[in-house]
Design a protein around this motif. Structure first.
Motif, PDB file in Angstrom:
ATOM      1  N   GLN A   1     -85.792  -1.714  56.009  1.00  0.00           N
ATOM      2  CA  GLN A   1     -84.938  -0.545  55.823  1.00  0.00           C
ATOM      3  C   GLN A   1     -84.946   0.325  57.073  1.00  0.00           C
ATOM      4  OE1 GLN A   1     -86.760   0.877  51.932  1.00  0.00           O
ATOM      5  NE2 GLN A   1     -84.607   1.301  51.510  1.00  0.00           N
ATOM      6  N   LYS A   2     -83.792   0.843  57.384  1.00  0.00           N
ATOM      7  CA  LYS A   2     -83.685   1.817  58.462  1.00  0.00           C
ATOM      8  C   LYS A   2     -84.431   3.084  58.060  1.00  0.00           C
ATOM      9  CE  LYS A   2     -80.053   4.414  60.929  1.00  0.00           C
ATOM     10  NZ  LYS A   2     -78.594   4.675  60.921  1.00  0.00           N
ATOM     11  N   GLN A   3     -85.170   3.677  59.015  1.00  0.00           N
ATOM     12  CA  GLN A   3     -85.903   4.909  58.741  1.00  0.00           C
ATOM     13  C   GLN A   3     -86.313   5.553  60.057  1.00  0.00           C
ATOM     14  OE1 GLN A   3     -89.958   4.192  57.102  1.00  0.00           O
ATOM     15  NE2 GLN A   3     -89.462   2.021  57.354  1.00  0.00           N
ATOM     16  N   LEU A   4     -86.711   6.811  59.965  1.00  0.00           N
ATOM     17  CA  LEU A   4     -87.284   7.479  61.124  1.00  0.00           C
ATOM     18  C   LEU A   4     -88.756   7.104  61.243  1.00  0.00           C
ATOM     19  CD1 LEU A   4     -85.721  11.072  60.934  1.00  0.00           C
ATOM     20  CD2 LEU A   4     -84.827   9.016  62.037  1.00  0.00           C
ATOM     21  N   LEU A   5     -89.237   7.051  62.498  1.00  0.00           N
ATOM     22  CA  LEU A   5     -90.617   6.678  62.770  1.00  0.00           C
ATOM     23  C   LEU A   5     -91.255   7.717  63.676  1.00  0.00           C
ATOM     24  CD1 LEU A   5     -89.890   2.937  63.596  1.00  0.00           C
ATOM     25  CD2 LEU A   5     -90.894   3.781  61.468  1.00  0.00           C
ATOM     26  N   ALA A   6     -92.500   8.075  63.391  1.00  0.00           N
ATOM     27  CA  ALA A   6     -93.279   8.954  64.270  1.00  0.00           C
ATOM     28  C   ALA A   6     -93.970   8.087  65.314  1.00  0.00           C
ATOM     29  CB  ALA A   6     -94.305   9.727  63.457  1.00  0.00           C
ATOM     30  N   VAL A   7     -93.847   8.464  66.589  1.00  0.00           N
ATOM     31  CA  VAL A   7     -94.379   7.626  67.666  1.00  0.00           C
ATOM     32  C   VAL A   7     -95.343   8.433  68.521  1.00  0.00           C
ATOM     33  CG1 VAL A   7     -92.282   6.238  67.655  1.00  0.00           C
ATOM     34  CG2 VAL A   7     -92.478   8.117  69.281  1.00  0.00           C
ATOM     35  N   GLU A   8     -96.292   7.723  69.153  1.00  0.00           N
ATOM     36  CA  GLU A   8     -97.353   8.410  69.887  1.00  0.00           C
ATOM     37  C   GLU A   8     -97.907   7.493  70.977  1.00  0.00           C
ATOM     38  OE1 GLU A   8    -100.546  11.552  68.289  1.00  0.00           O
ATOM     39  OE2 GLU A   8    -100.936   9.515  67.611  1.00  0.00           O
ATOM     40  N   SER A   9     -98.342   8.118  72.087  1.00  0.00           N
ATOM     41  CA  SER A   9     -98.930   7.364  73.191  1.00  0.00           C
ATOM     42  C   SER A   9     -99.805   8.287  74.019  1.00  0.00           C
ATOM     43  CB  SER A   9     -97.836   6.760  74.080  1.00  0.00           C
ATOM     44  OG  SER A   9     -98.387   6.184  75.245  1.00  0.00           O
ATOM     45  N   ALA A  10    -101.025   7.821  74.333  1.00  0.00           N
ATOM     46  CA  ALA A  10    -101.868   8.564  75.262  1.00  0.00           C
ATOM     47  C   ALA A  10    -101.373   8.397  76.688  1.00  0.00           C
ATOM     48  CB  ALA A  10    -103.312   8.091  75.142  1.00  0.00           C
ATOM     49  N   LYS A  11    -100.799   7.226  76.994  1.00  0.00           N
ATOM     50  CA  LYS A  11    -100.246   6.948  78.313  1.00  0.00           C
ATOM     51  C   LYS A  11     -98.861   7.577  78.446  1.00  0.00           C
ATOM     52  CE  LYS A  11     -98.126   3.105  80.848  1.00  0.00           C
ATOM     53  NZ  LYS A  11     -96.754   3.647  80.648  1.00  0.00           N
ATOM     54  N   ASP A  12     -98.550   8.071  79.629  1.00  0.00           N
ATOM     55  CA  ASP A  12     -97.212   8.590  79.919  1.00  0.00           C
ATOM     56  C   ASP A  12     -96.203   7.448  79.792  1.00  0.00           C
ATOM     57  OD1 ASP A  12     -94.884   9.671  80.984  1.00  0.00           O
ATOM     58  OD2 ASP A  12     -95.913  10.730  82.608  1.00  0.00           O
ATOM     59  N   PRO A  13     -95.274   7.511  78.825  1.00  0.00           N
ATOM     60  CA  PRO A  13     -94.373   6.379  78.582  1.00  0.00           C
ATOM     61  C   PRO A  13     -93.099   6.389  79.427  1.00  0.00           C
ATOM     62  CG  PRO A  13     -93.995   8.045  76.925  1.00  0.00           C
ATOM     63  CD  PRO A  13     -95.083   8.583  77.835  1.00  0.00           C
ATOM     64  N   ARG A  14     -93.024   7.270  80.397  1.00  0.00           N
ATOM     65  CA  ARG A  14     -91.767   7.412  81.133  1.00  0.00           C
ATOM     66  C   ARG A  14     -91.539   6.328  82.180  1.00  0.00           C
ATOM     67  NH1 ARG A  14     -92.124  13.170  83.651  1.00  0.00           N
ATOM     68  NH2 ARG A  14     -94.354  12.609  83.707  1.00  0.00           N
ATOM     69  N   PHE A  15     -92.593   5.629  82.585  1.00  0.00           N
ATOM     70  CA  PHE A  15     -92.487   4.776  83.759  1.00  0.00           C
ATOM     71  C   PHE A  15     -92.705   3.308  83.428  1.00  0.00           C
ATOM     72  CE2 PHE A  15     -94.116   8.949  85.019  1.00  0.00           C
ATOM     73  CZ  PHE A  15     -93.120   9.348  85.910  1.00  0.00           C
ATOM     74  N   GLY A  16     -91.862   2.445  84.017  1.00  0.00           N
ATOM     75  CA  GLY A  16     -92.061   1.015  83.880  1.00  0.00           C
ATOM     76  C   GLY A  16     -91.853   0.534  82.460  1.00  0.00           C
ATOM     77  N   PHE A  17     -92.754  -0.332  82.007  1.00  0.00           N
ATOM     78  CA  PHE A  17     -92.672  -0.941  80.683  1.00  0.00           C
ATOM     79  C   PHE A  17     -93.763  -0.328  79.813  1.00  0.00           C
ATOM     80  CE2 PHE A  17     -93.794  -4.537  77.786  1.00  0.00           C
ATOM     81  CZ  PHE A  17     -92.591  -4.591  77.106  1.00  0.00           C
ATOM     82  N   SER A  18     -93.371   0.394  78.763  1.00  0.00           N
ATOM     83  CA  SER A  18     -94.326   1.118  77.925  1.00  0.00           C
ATOM     84  C   SER A  18     -94.169   0.735  76.463  1.00  0.00           C
ATOM     85  CB  SER A  18     -94.138   2.631  78.069  1.00  0.00           C
ATOM     86  OG  SER A  18     -94.358   3.050  79.399  1.00  0.00           O
ATOM     87  N   VAL A  19     -95.265   0.869  75.725  1.00  0.00           N
ATOM     88  CA  VAL A  19     -95.269   0.640  74.282  1.00  0.00           C
ATOM     89  C   VAL A  19     -95.896   1.855  73.611  1.00  0.00           C
ATOM     90  CG1 VAL A  19     -96.096  -0.792  72.389  1.00  0.00           C
ATOM     91  CG2 VAL A  19     -95.434  -1.864  74.553  1.00  0.00           C
TER      92      VAL A  19
END
Length: 521
Positions: A342-360
């Protein structure tokens, strides 16, 4: 009231009047278009992953190991800056050139073909127990078909044509651009002019390349099959690319909604368009707000701890200065790749800065399930509440406002739905006051009061990002800049012109439009 008190009171009124006049309401700002760009597999807007450049090869078998799949072996040589693969009998050859990313763009720059055969890409593990191939068939220098092949334990599981539109005069010279889309793909041919879509596939029912097992074990190979003749290649590359259309533009912010201005640049998330709903990818871009120098910075995927890297989009990412962590809300469009999700909103989080390169980023459902999209989250310091402005399908997508004590759970609706169709909902400060913005089907960008979502006017633009016939459900993305810039406001929007030649349902828009905002006289 004595004279001094009266005098001070008049001064206070004048200062208040001046303050009000110096901080216009959003509908009093005049936005003037400054420029427009559409990135179409733009080589300057890529992040390199791997490449085979023939003029760099010294020690072929070490740099680019070759596997021959038949008794007869093709000959491989580097001559005049080209990799030349020749054979007098039927041969099949795989040439390793890099790792595997199911959301990368793979490009084969072909100089010429002689005779009959096929060329393309093979994605497989070191043991070759599972091989996924996309091959372009040629004969006498003309393209005849595009094939998809899945082999497991030397048994053919899938063998089918995925060609959609191959002109009879399509030559085998030029670039062949394979845009991998996680659960699908589109193949383009480019010689002169725009890349032409010639094949597409949705293959997740046969193999789900989003699985981390494939990302960790598969590798990318140039594949060449020759009946008799030769294939001459200029180069092979794999990149994270900016695609052929960008949309869903949203500024990355701090937790209170203030746009992140870092290294003199505004940072944006944008949807890198693929084809259908489960095929897009979350991109990150930056721009010096005083000019129009957009730069592709990275790609973000999302991990729900189920063994799959997901390409959710229409995200709002923020840096929480209190907890010193990157967070956000994204829209689970990847659910369209699987009939049981099902389509839904998801809360996302990362300790690493996700702005650069390939991030998860780690992603977690938080109970906002349904046809809901385009979330914008902030912490309201005055109310001491987390609030999300988003669009819910209530007889058409319409803006609603949700509220919670926590950023990632227990949300309830406190305002909306509004009367008008909504898209690209965002909350922005203008003159220290929060407003809500939304695109619409009505050839207008609506402004709403915060937090009650009462209509507060429409955005004033000299050249809106649409024409008389195109869709107008654009993302407003209005930002107030700090003092010191030659203009106080910018807006970066997209249009809704789909990419020409796409087949079937597709969301392949758009170009990017930059506006500067000035106080109306």
């Amino acid at each position: 009231m004595n004279r001094l008190t009266f005098f001070l009171f008049k001064i206070a009124l004048l200062l208040a009047s001046f303050s009000v006049k110096s901080q216009p309401a959003p509908d009093e700002i005049h936005f003037v278009r400054q420029g427009v760009r559409r990135f179409i597999f733009d080589d300057t807007q890529t992040i390199p992953l791997a490449a085979l450049h023939p003029n760099e090869i010294i020690g072929m078998q070490a740099m680019y190991p070759v596997i021959h799949h038949m008794e007869a072996h093709a000959e491989l040589n580097v001559l005049d800056g080209q990799l030349r693969i020749t054979a007098e009998a039927e041969t099949q050859t795989s040439v390793w050139f890099g790792g595997f990313n199911p959301f990368a763009t793979y490009t084969l720059d072909l100089a010429s073909c002689e005779g009959e055969g096929a060329f393309g890409f093979e994605f497989s593990g070191a043991t070759k127990k599972e091989r996924f191939l996309i091959t372009v068939n040629y004969q006498d220098n003309w393209i005849t078909d595009v094939q998809q092949l899945l082999i497991r334990n030397d048994k053919i599981v899938v063998s089918e044509s995925i060609a959609t539109a191959i002109p009879p005069t399509l030559t085998s010279r030029g670039k062949f651009i394979l845009q991998m889309l996680g659960s699908g793909l589109t193949l383009y041919s480019q010689n002169d002019g725009l890349p032409l879509p010639i094949a597409q596939s949705d293959f997740s029912q046969h193999i789900d390349l989003r699985k981390k097992d494939y990302v960790h074990s598969f590798q990318s190979n140039l594949f060449v099959q020759i009946e008799s003749g030769a294939v001459h290649l200029n180069k092979v590359t794999s990149v994270l690319g900016s695609g052929m259309g960008l949309a869903d533009i949203r500024a990355i912010t701090y937790e209170d909604g203030t746009p992140l201005l870092d290294q003199g640049r505004i940072w944006y998330t944008m949807t890198i368009r693929g084809r259908a709903l489960p095929h897009h990818v979350q991109g990150v871009f930056s721009m010096n707000p005083s000019v129009f120098d957009l730069r592709f910075e990275g790609v973000i995927l999302f991990d729900r701890q189920d063994g799959i890297l997901r390409n959710e989009v229409a995200s709002h990412i923020f840096y929480d200065r209190n907890d010193k962590v990157w967070r956000g809300i994204t829209t689970g469009f990847s659910a369209y790749a699987h009939p049981d999700e099902q389509k839904q909103l998801l809360a996302v989080e990362s300790a690493k800065d996700p702005r650069f390169g390939f991030s998860v980023m780690q992603a977690t459902p938080f109970g906002v399930v349904g046809d809901i999209e385009d979330p914008h989250i902030l912490f309201d310091e005055t109310a001491q509440k987390w609030r999300i402005l988003t669009c819910e399908n209530n007889d058409g997508y319409k803006a609603i406002l949700l509220e919670s004590d926590s950023w990632n759970k227990d949300y309830r609706r406190i305002a909306g739905p509004v009367a008008h169709n909504s898209t690209g909902t965002s909350i922005q400060r203008i003159g220290g006051k929060l407003y809500c913005f939304s695109g619409s089907q009505k050839r207008k960008i609506f402004i709403y009061s915060y937090p009650d979502l009462h209509e507060a006017g429409t955005l004033n633009m000299d050249l809106p990002p649409w024409d008389e016939k195109s869709g107008t459900r654009v993302w407003p993305n209005v930002i107030e800049l700090p003092e010191g810039y030659p203009f106080r406001y910018i807006a970066l929007m997209m249009d809704r012109f789909n990419y020409p030649g796409s087949t079937g349902p597709n969301w392949t828009y758009g170009a990017l439009y930059l506006y500067h905002g000035y106080d109306s006289p």
